[in-house]
Design a protein around this motif. Structure first.
Motif, PDB file in Angstrom:
ATOM      1  N   VAL A 177       1.078   8.689   1.600  1.00 37.19           N
ATOM      2  CA  VAL A 177      -0.143   9.107   0.898  1.00 37.19           C
ATOM      3  C   VAL A 177      -0.210   8.461  -0.482  1.00 37.19           C
ATOM      4  CG1 VAL A 177      -1.317  11.085  -0.132  1.00 37.19           C
ATOM      5  CG2 VAL A 177      -0.354  11.273   2.172  1.00 37.19           C
ATOM      6  N   ALA A 178       0.933   8.430  -1.179  1.00 33.67           N
ATOM      7  CA  ALA A 178       0.972   7.823  -2.512  1.00 33.67           C
ATOM      8  C   ALA A 178       0.690   6.320  -2.453  1.00 33.67           C
ATOM      9  CB  ALA A 178       2.329   8.073  -3.167  1.00 33.67           C
ATOM     10  N   ALA A 179       1.000   5.707  -1.312  1.00 33.91           N
ATOM     11  CA  ALA A 179       0.723   4.281  -1.134  1.00 33.91           C
ATOM     12  C   ALA A 179      -0.742   4.032  -0.765  1.00 33.91           C
ATOM     13  CB  ALA A 179       1.641   3.698  -0.056  1.00 33.91           C
ATOM     14  N   GLY A 180      -1.501   5.116  -0.582  1.00 33.02           N
ATOM     15  CA  GLY A 180      -2.930   4.982  -0.345  1.00 33.02           C
ATOM     16  C   GLY A 180      -3.341   4.839   1.095  1.00 33.02           C
ATOM     17  N   MET A 181      -2.479   5.290   2.028  1.00 30.53           N
ATOM     18  CA  MET A 181      -2.794   5.160   3.451  1.00 30.53           C
ATOM     19  C   MET A 181      -2.853   6.517   4.141  1.00 30.53           C
ATOM     20  SD  MET A 181      -0.492   1.803   4.437  1.00 30.53           S
ATOM     21  CE  MET A 181       0.874   2.226   3.357  1.00 30.53           C
ATOM     22  N   PRO A 182      -3.676   6.643   5.182  1.00 27.44           N
ATOM     23  CA  PRO A 182      -3.673   7.865   5.977  1.00 27.44           C
ATOM     24  C   PRO A 182      -2.333   8.010   6.693  1.00 27.44           C
ATOM     25  CG  PRO A 182      -5.623   6.531   6.443  1.00 27.44           C
ATOM     26  CD  PRO A 182      -4.688   5.671   5.664  1.00 27.44           C
ATOM     27  N   ASP A 221       6.927   2.940  -2.934  1.00 25.80           N
ATOM     28  CA  ASP A 221       7.440   1.566  -2.945  1.00 25.80           C
ATOM     29  C   ASP A 221       7.743   0.980  -1.566  1.00 25.80           C
ATOM     30  OD1 ASP A 221       7.738   2.936  -5.423  1.00 25.80           O
ATOM     31  OD2 ASP A 221       9.065   1.379  -6.177  1.00 25.80           O
ATOM     32  N   PRO A 222       8.463   1.690  -0.671  1.00 24.90           N
ATOM     33  CA  PRO A 222       8.770   1.076   0.628  1.00 24.90           C
ATOM     34  C   PRO A 222       7.534   0.744   1.445  1.00 24.90           C
ATOM     35  CG  PRO A 222      10.247   2.916   0.192  1.00 24.90           C
ATOM     36  CD  PRO A 222       9.167   2.971  -0.846  1.00 24.90           C
ATOM     37  N   TYR A 223       6.524   1.612   1.403  1.00 24.23           N
ATOM     38  CA  TYR A 223       5.306   1.325   2.161  1.00 24.23           C
ATOM     39  C   TYR A 223       4.498   0.203   1.518  1.00 24.23           C
ATOM     40  CZ  TYR A 223       5.995   4.984   5.541  1.00 24.23           C
ATOM     41  OH  TYR A 223       6.499   5.733   6.574  1.00 24.23           O
ATOM     42  N   LEU A 224       4.491   0.152   0.212  1.00 21.82           N
ATOM     43  CA  LEU A 224       3.795  -0.947  -0.461  1.00 21.82           C
ATOM     44  C   LEU A 224       4.481  -2.283  -0.175  1.00 21.82           C
ATOM     45  CD1 LEU A 224       3.045   0.768  -3.902  1.00 21.82           C
ATOM     46  CD2 LEU A 224       1.449   0.344  -2.008  1.00 21.82           C
ATOM     47  N   LYS A 225       5.803  -2.266  -0.077  1.00 22.56           N
ATOM     48  CA  LYS A 225       6.529  -3.492   0.251  1.00 22.56           C
ATOM     49  C   LYS A 225       6.215  -3.931   1.677  1.00 22.56           C
ATOM     50  CE  LYS A 225      11.007  -5.751   0.133  1.00 22.56           C
ATOM     51  NZ  LYS A 225      12.321  -5.777  -0.506  1.00 22.56           N
ATOM     52  N   ALA A 226       6.094  -2.969   2.602  1.00 19.37           N
ATOM     53  CA  ALA A 226       5.793  -3.310   3.992  1.00 19.37           C
ATOM     54  C   ALA A 226       4.446  -3.999   4.129  1.00 19.37           C
ATOM     55  CB  ALA A 226       5.833  -2.044   4.850  1.00 19.37           C
ATOM     56  N   ILE A 227       3.416  -3.470   3.453  1.00 20.43           N
ATOM     57  CA  ILE A 227       2.093  -4.102   3.588  1.00 20.43           C
ATOM     58  C   ILE A 227       2.070  -5.469   2.906  1.00 20.43           C
ATOM     59  CG2 ILE A 227       0.902  -1.900   3.870  1.00 20.43           C
ATOM     60  CD1 ILE A 227      -0.053  -2.062   1.024  1.00 20.43           C
ATOM     61  N   GLU A 228       2.909  -5.627   1.883  1.00 19.26           N
ATOM     62  CA  GLU A 228       3.004  -6.946   1.243  1.00 19.26           C
ATOM     63  C   GLU A 228       3.654  -7.954   2.189  1.00 19.26           C
ATOM     64  OE1 GLU A 228       5.119  -9.091  -2.649  1.00 19.26           O
ATOM     65  OE2 GLU A 228       5.247  -6.917  -2.378  1.00 19.26           O
ATOM     66  N   ILE A 229       4.745  -7.561   2.836  1.00 23.61           N
ATOM     67  CA  ILE A 229       5.445  -8.463   3.758  1.00 23.61           C
ATOM     68  C   ILE A 229       4.558  -8.826   4.949  1.00 23.61           C
ATOM     69  CG2 ILE A 229       7.356  -8.615   5.408  1.00 23.61           C
ATOM     70  CD1 ILE A 229       8.996  -6.885   3.453  1.00 23.61           C
ATOM     71  N   LEU A 230       3.847  -7.835   5.487  1.00 14.89           N
ATOM     72  CA  LEU A 230       2.991  -8.082   6.651  1.00 14.89           C
ATOM     73  C   LEU A 230       1.683  -8.780   6.284  1.00 14.89           C
ATOM     74  CD1 LEU A 230       3.355  -4.706   8.625  1.00 14.89           C
ATOM     75  CD2 LEU A 230       4.475  -6.895   9.106  1.00 14.89           C
ATOM     76  N   ASN A 231       1.401  -8.854   4.985  1.00 15.60           N
ATOM     77  CA  ASN A 231       0.174  -9.467   4.492  1.00 15.60           C
ATOM     78  C   ASN A 231      -1.056  -8.779   5.078  1.00 15.60           C
ATOM     79  OD1 ASN A 231      -1.413 -11.273   3.015  1.00 15.60           O
ATOM     80  ND2 ASN A 231      -1.478 -12.769   4.684  1.00 15.60           N
ATOM     81  N   ILE A 232      -1.083  -7.456   4.903  1.00 14.83           N
ATOM     82  CA  ILE A 232      -2.176  -6.636   5.410  1.00 14.83           C
ATOM     83  C   ILE A 232      -2.733  -5.792   4.274  1.00 14.83           C
ATOM     84  CG2 ILE A 232      -1.369  -6.499   7.792  1.00 14.83           C
ATOM     85  CD1 ILE A 232       0.019  -3.857   7.035  1.00 14.83           C
ATOM     86  N   SER A 233      -3.876  -5.186   4.537  1.00 22.28           N
ATOM     87  CA  SER A 233      -4.497  -4.315   3.554  1.00 22.28           C
ATOM     88  C   SER A 233      -4.174  -2.857   3.864  1.00 22.28           C
ATOM     89  CB  SER A 233      -6.014  -4.508   3.561  1.00 22.28           C
ATOM     90  OG  SER A 233      -6.652  -3.476   2.822  1.00 22.28           O
ATOM     91  N   LYS A 234      -3.854  -2.101   2.836  1.00 22.94           N
ATOM     92  CA  LYS A 234      -3.618  -0.665   3.040  1.00 22.94           C
ATOM     93  C   LYS A 234      -4.881   0.039   3.504  1.00 22.94           C
ATOM     94  CE  LYS A 234      -4.498   0.698  -1.776  1.00 22.94           C
ATOM     95  NZ  LYS A 234      -3.892   1.300  -2.991  1.00 22.94           N
TER      96      LYS A 234
END
Length: 248
Positions: free
Chosen positions: A195-200, A165-178
């Motif tokens: 890793v669970a958020a789908g990022m290296p 959740d915290p990493y998914l929220k960060a990419i949402e706020i920054l408006n970037i793609s994982k």
């Protein structure tokens, strides 16, 4: 480039091209704080007679405390009195902030990496399970208050790390793609979240041994931000045009 641990770091990060953003944990990732947290918990728990007054050791700290949100720590340490556990964790943070004010130091090579990120105009966020006052103090003490575009706390999310959740929220706020973002983390809990958020995730051996971190499946691990493995990977990203330069 294949590392000694068998991870193919260059290939994995090259797939992110063009890179848009870099996300950082705070504790243990920007600064080596685990020794300070360990001292603070050891002092607080011994003071209240936890474990019959026998001080906790580093193995207990790593297994039950390191990288976890205070809500989870309270549940683990005080399963029969959660509210008391929360209060004790809050009291421990006062000790930690005192120690951090006196002793906080950046992870080796942090400002070199900071410049690389700024020069390429990448977006960046701090993503942490730390309480707000701790996070703000650490980031300010390190001189990074203007570096991060946003700070996401585990307590701001439905679930803290090791949930994504915290990493998914960060990419949402920054408006970037994982698919164009990678993460720096130092704990098993944090690596699992990234890793669970789908990022290296690049794992740092600030406080935890390589074999422990590898169990959480980071893309590769480094000693610190001066590690040649990291810079070989970043240079490869530059070489293939895998970084988009833009305004900060």
């Amino acid at each position: 480039m294949t590392t000694s641990s068998g991870e193919n770091s260059t290939c994995s990060l090259s797939q992110l091209a063009p890179v848009e953003a870099v996300l950082f944990d705070v504790d243990g990732t920007l600064c080596d704080t685990d020794p300070l947290h360990y001292c603070a918990f050891r002092e607080m728990l011994q003071e209240i007679g936890f474990n019959g007054g026998v001080p906790i050791d580093e193995e207990f700290f790593i297994k039950n405390i390191a990288g976890r949100h205070n809500d989870d720590i309270a549940s683990i340490l005080f399963p029969d009195d959660y509210e008391r556990g929360l209060k004790i964790c809050d009291d421990k943070e006062v000790i930690f902030r005192r120690l951090a004010k006196e002793q906080l130091k950046p992870v080796n090579g942090l400002y070199k990496l900071k410049k690389w990120i700024e020069d390429r105009g990448l977006k960046r966020a701090a993503v942490t399970n730390a309480p707000r006052r701790n996070a703000e103090q650490m980031i300010s003490t390190l001189g990074l208050s203007d570096f991060f575009h946003t700070v996401v706390l585990g307590s701001d999310c439905e679930h803290a790390k090791p949930f994504p959740d915290p990493y998914l929220k960060a990419i949402e706020i920054l408006n970037i793609s994982k698919n164009h973002t990678f993460v720096f983390e130092d704990s098993v809990s944090g690596i699992k979240a990234g890793v669970a958020a789908g990022m290296p995730v690049v794992g740092l051996m600030t406080a935890n041994p390589a074999h422990l971190l590898m169990g959480a499946k980071p893309t590769f691990i480094i000693k610190d931000y001066e590690d040649p493995k990291l810079w070989a990977t970043l240079e490869e990203l530059d070489r293939i045009g895998g970084v988009t330069k833009g305004a900060t």
